[in-house]
Scaffold this active site. Structure first.
Site, PDB file in Angstrom:
ATOM      1  CG  HIS A   5      -1.912   1.174   1.155  1.00  0.00           C
ATOM      2  ND1 HIS A   5      -3.156   1.070   0.575  1.00  0.00           N
ATOM      3  CD2 HIS A   5      -1.814   2.463   1.573  1.00  0.00           C
ATOM      4  CE1 HIS A   5      -3.784   2.238   0.657  1.00  0.00           C
ATOM      5  NE2 HIS A   5      -2.983   3.105   1.253  1.00  0.00           N
TER       6      HIS A   5
ATOM      7  CE1 TYR B 286      -3.781  14.157  -1.313  1.00  0.00           C
ATOM      8  CE2 TYR B 286      -5.963  13.470  -0.598  1.00  0.00           C
ATOM      9  CZ  TYR B 286      -4.724  13.170  -1.151  1.00  0.00           C
ATOM     10  OH  TYR B 286      -4.442  11.895  -1.561  1.00  0.00           O
TER      11      TYR B 286
ATOM     12  CG  HIS C 134      -5.340   2.000   6.147  1.00  0.00           C
ATOM     13  ND1 HIS C 134      -4.313   1.407   5.450  1.00  0.00           N
ATOM     14  CD2 HIS C 134      -5.558   3.188   5.516  1.00  0.00           C
ATOM     15  CE1 HIS C 134      -3.927   2.206   4.458  1.00  0.00           C
ATOM     16  NE2 HIS C 134      -4.668   3.282   4.475  1.00  0.00           N
TER      17      HIS C 134
ATOM     18  CG  ASN D 256      -5.053  13.914   3.565  1.00  0.00           C
ATOM     19  OD1 ASN D 256      -4.984  15.071   3.206  1.00  0.00           O
ATOM     20  ND2 ASN D 256      -5.530  12.949   2.786  1.00  0.00           N
TER      21      ASN D 256
ATOM     22  CG  ASP E   9      -0.731   5.421   3.712  1.00  0.00           C
ATOM     23  OD1 ASP E   9      -1.180   5.346   2.555  1.00  0.00           O
ATOM     24  OD2 ASP E   9      -1.131   6.255   4.536  1.00  0.00           O
TER      25      ASP E   9
ATOM     26  CE1 TYR F 108      -8.805   4.327   4.891  1.00  0.00           C
ATOM     27  CE2 TYR F 108      -8.543   6.139   3.351  1.00  0.00           C
ATOM     28  CZ  TYR F 108      -8.315   5.588   4.586  1.00  0.00           C
ATOM     29  OH  TYR F 108      -7.591   6.290   5.528  1.00  0.00           O
TER      30      TYR F 108
HETATM   31  C1  0GY Z   1      -4.302   6.365   2.530  1.00  0.00           C
HETATM   32  C2  0GY Z   1      -5.126   7.240   3.318  1.00  0.00           C
HETATM   33  C3  0GY Z   1      -5.622   8.460   2.994  1.00  0.00           C
HETATM   34  C4  0GY Z   1      -5.700   9.032   1.704  1.00  0.00           C
HETATM   35  C5  0GY Z   1      -5.889   8.376   0.561  1.00  0.00           C
HETATM   36  O1  0GY Z   1      -6.276   8.251  -1.702  1.00  0.00           O
HETATM   37  C6  0GY Z   1      -6.128   9.007  -0.754  1.00  0.00           C
HETATM   38  O2  0GY Z   1      -6.179  10.232  -0.834  1.00  0.00           O
HETATM   39  O3  0GY Z   1      -5.899   7.077   0.532  1.00  0.00           O
HETATM   40  C7  0GY Z   1      -6.176   9.264   4.092  1.00  0.00           C
HETATM   41  O4  0GY Z   1      -6.192  10.505   3.993  1.00  0.00           O
HETATM   42  O5  0GY Z   1      -6.609   8.665   5.116  1.00  0.00           O
HETATM   43  O6  0GY Z   1      -4.493   5.157   2.540  1.00  0.00           O
HETATM   44  O7  0GY Z   1      -3.423   6.833   1.820  1.00  0.00           O
END
Ligand code: 0GY
Length: 304
Positions: free
Chosen positions: A31, A49, A181, A262, A257, A157
């Site tokens: 990931h 973002y 996660h 964020n 990750d 997610y």
């Molecule tokens: C992660 C978690 C986040 C963001 C994203 O695709 C994304 O913007 O997955 C998060 O902000 O919790 O797994 O990267």
């Protein structure tokens, strides 16, 4: 095109330490993301973002530094359904990366095939409200039916509080389902309390459901030792991740990750994150399944 980062954005940790834990041969970081670079791969207009640039070269350098063999790159929401940065990274990985894309219902079969040829093996459905606008479930179900014949899976997610409402949709998905996660449990609650028990039930009753036991830095509320470079960070997440690894050893994945979108209070040293692994997978056999056997079975099966 020049992009201004979201105010307060934390860039990835420059100069991560070497992990003390030696990863087994063939380990996969299952990931991670690429962001841009924005000049080459512009961020999506609908993004919530704007990150720093974090391209494939930096990702592959981190892979080698930490001792991973391969990556699974997951499309990040800042690129919307434009998978070009992801596909470019896969094509330049010498077969050492596979991908999970984001697609809309308008995606064509030749586009899916092109992504497949580049190494995409799944699509991601995101239900985290701060990251994406709502997509109707019938559209997602239609996409799932389209990608199933390619042998792809669905990555989901979501936040733990939303699992009851999403249950019927998740359990109707026709493919392997990989949860990011651990479904984001609230680790202040008991590991055997109703919230996490529902997630365990989800995995127990549906053998097509896998989980990434990743992101202790995101889930932890006691994570601050990492700020001081101490190697005992994120311990409040251990009981949750360890329970999933020990109960479902053949359906778990792990990833850094990177580049950690964020995060608000600190940016983890990725070397420290790797040192978290032996606390949640405590034997060489569990480590091999988590890091080598499971991701290779899911993403590189046809190359065996
Ligand atoms: C992660 C978690 C986040 C963001 C994203 O695709 C994304 O913007 O997955 C998060 O902000 O919790 O797994 O990267």
């Amino acid at each position: 095109m020049k992009f201004e980062k979201t105010p307060g954005w934390l860039d990835w940790y420059a100069g991560p330490s070497k992990p003390r834990f030696t990863l087994p041969a063939g380990a996969v970081d299952a990931h991670c993301h690429v962001f841009g670079p924005g000049e080459q791969f512009p961020f999506a207009p609908e993004r919530k973002y704007t990150p720093c640039d974090a391209g494939k070269d930096q990702l592959f350098a981190l892979r080698d530094h930490l001792g991973f063999d391969k990556n699974v790159i997951v499309q990040a929401t800042c690129h919307g359904a434009d998978n070009s940065a992801l596909v470019d990274a896969l094509r330049h990985s010498n077969g050492k990366a596979k991908g999970v894309a984001t697609v809309k219902r308008s995606v064509t079969d030749p586009q899916l095939q092109e992504m497949h040829d580049a190494g995409v093996r799944g699509v991601r459905f995101n239900f985290v409200k701060r990251l994406v606008d709502f997509t109707p479930k019938d559209e997602l179900m239609e996409i799932a039916a389209r990608i199933a014949p390619l042998g792809w899976h669905v990555v989901i997610y979501f936040e733990a509080v939303d699992l009851p409402e999403l249950w019927d949709f998740f359990t109707a998905l026709p493919t392997t389902v990989v949860v990011d996660h651990m479904g984001r449990p609230d680790v202040k609650l008991p590991v055997d309390g109703p919230q996490f028990e529902l997630f365990v039930k989800f995995m127990r009753e549906y053998p097509n459901v896998w989980s990434k036991v990743s992101c202790p830095e995101r889930l932890s509320v006691s994570g601050l030792p990492a700020l001081n470079g101490e190697r005992n960070a994120y311990r409040d997440v251990v009981p949750f991740a360890r329970r999933i690894v020990e109960t479902f050893p053949d359906r778990v994945l792990w990833g850094t990750d990177w580049p950690h979108p964020n995060l608000k209070d600190h940016m983890p040293d990725d070397g420290l994150l790797v040192d978290f692994i032996p606390h949640i997978a405590t034997t060489p056999e569990l480590q091999r399944k988590l890091l080598v056997d499971n991701p290779n079975r899911l993403y590189w099966a046809e190359e065996k």
